[in-house]
Design a protein around this motif. Structure first.
Motif, short mmCIF file in Angstrom:
data_model
loop_
_atom_site.label_atom_id
_atom_site.label_comp_id
_atom_site.label_asym_id
_atom_site.label_seq_id
_atom_site.Cartn_x
_atom_site.Cartn_y
_atom_site.Cartn_z
N SER A 3 17.31 35.85 79.17
CA SER A 3 17.82 34.48 78.98
C SER A 3 18.00 34.19 77.50
N ILE A 4 19.21 33.78 77.13
CA ILE A 4 19.52 33.41 75.74
C ILE A 4 19.95 31.95 75.76
N GLN A 5 19.21 31.13 75.03
CA GLN A 5 19.46 29.68 75.05
C GLN A 5 19.65 29.15 73.63
N HIS A 6 20.79 28.53 73.41
CA HIS A 6 21.10 27.83 72.14
C HIS A 6 20.85 28.71 70.91
N LEU A 7 21.28 29.97 71.02
CA LEU A 7 21.04 30.91 69.93
C LEU A 7 21.98 30.65 68.75
N ASP A 19 25.27 28.45 68.84
CA ASP A 19 24.89 27.90 70.14
C ASP A 19 25.31 28.80 71.31
N ASN A 21 24.78 30.75 74.66
CA ASN A 21 23.98 30.59 75.87
C ASN A 21 24.51 31.50 76.96
N PHE A 22 23.66 32.35 77.51
CA PHE A 22 24.00 33.09 78.72
C PHE A 22 22.75 33.78 79.27
N GLU A 23 22.84 34.22 80.52
CA GLU A 23 21.74 34.91 81.19
C GLU A 23 22.25 36.20 81.82
N THR A 43 24.66 39.56 68.33
CA THR A 43 23.92 39.12 69.51
C THR A 43 22.93 40.19 69.95
N GLY A 56 17.05 28.49 68.59
CA GLY A 56 17.20 28.95 69.96
C GLY A 56 16.16 29.97 70.37
N ARG A 209 31.01 32.38 69.26
CA ARG A 209 30.78 31.39 70.32
C ARG A 209 31.17 31.98 71.67
#
Length: 242
Positions: A3-7, A19, A21-23, A43, A56, A209
């Motif tokens: 889980s990557i949130q608001h990186l 920002d 975001n993905f899983e 990433t 994040g 992004r």
């Protein structure tokens, strides 16, 4: 699950990711797609711990490098685009090092390793040093080292470069088996025809992004019948002209 949130992240004070975001869920192969400079490698470098997020979170089953570095690293395996091998170690010693680093049961791990080495036609080269290997053979060593672990998350960066067609087929078969075993797989690749055929979902990056994400059918909603290549190029060009 990865889980990557608001990186938000990058190099020194320069933010390359904005920002993100993905899983990647258990039993899923997600393609990380983007042009050169889109932020794919940045990433990946954050996920494997080479870079520290500016903002994040990155977690595997709720665990981050900050909360439990050892558990996070044990849950993650990585196949880099450029093979990284120790020149003074034989193939056998490289695999022994993986067994020790991950705390694997030696008998079980070597059984897995023998199967992988046989698949990639390396089983008679255990006493060879990296200097004796071609680039493709070095890449196969990295693949064997990653796939012999019990990692819950597998991160792969451009795995097809340097591999012959037979090795590409063998790798795809092995990734499907990992998926069936519940491993979450994130794969960065420029070979979009192969990604379109084998990935369950896609994350499309441009200028650091997430421009779009979803299944091929979801991405085709606005471009019926378009290939992944066509969808991405239109998104990337639109972002550059915005």
């Amino acid at each position: 699950m990865l889980s990557i949130q608001h990186l938000v992240g990058g190099y020194s004070q320069l933010s390359v990711l904005h920002d993100v975001n993905f899983e990647v869920k258990s039993g899923e192969l997600v393609g990380l797609i983007g042009l050169n400079g889109a932020g794919k490698s940045t990433t990946i470098n954050h996920i494997i711990g080479m870079l520290t997020p500016q903002q994040g979170t990155i977690e595997i089953d709720g665990v981050s490098l900050k909360t439990d570095a050892n558990a996070y690293k044990q849950a993650l395996a990585y196949i880099p685009e450029t093979p990284i091998l120790y020149p003074e170690l034989t193939l056998r010693e490289h695999l022994d090092l993986v067994i020790k680093a991950y705390g694997l049961d030696e008998q079980v791990a070597w059984q897995r390793a023998d199967e992988l080495l046989t698949t990639f036609r390396l089983n008679n080269k255990l006493d060879w040093f990296p200097v004796d290997f071609s680039k493709g053979m070095k890449q196969k060593v990295m693949i064997c080292a990653a796939l012999m672990t019990d990692a819950k998350v597998l991160v792969i960066d451009e795995p097809f470069y340097g591999l012959d067609p037979l090795a590409v087929r063998d790798l795809l078969v092995l990734l499907e088996a990992k998926k069936q075993a519940g491993v979450a797989i994130l794969m960065s690749t420029h070979v979009l025809a192969t990604a379109q055929q084998y990935c369950d979902r896609f994350v499309l990056l441009a200028n650091g992004r997430v421009q779009a994400s979803g299944t091929l059918a979801e991405l085709q909603a606005e471009q019926p019948g378009a290939s992944l290549d066509e969808i991405y190029l239109q998104l990337a060009q639109g972002d550059q002209h915005a």
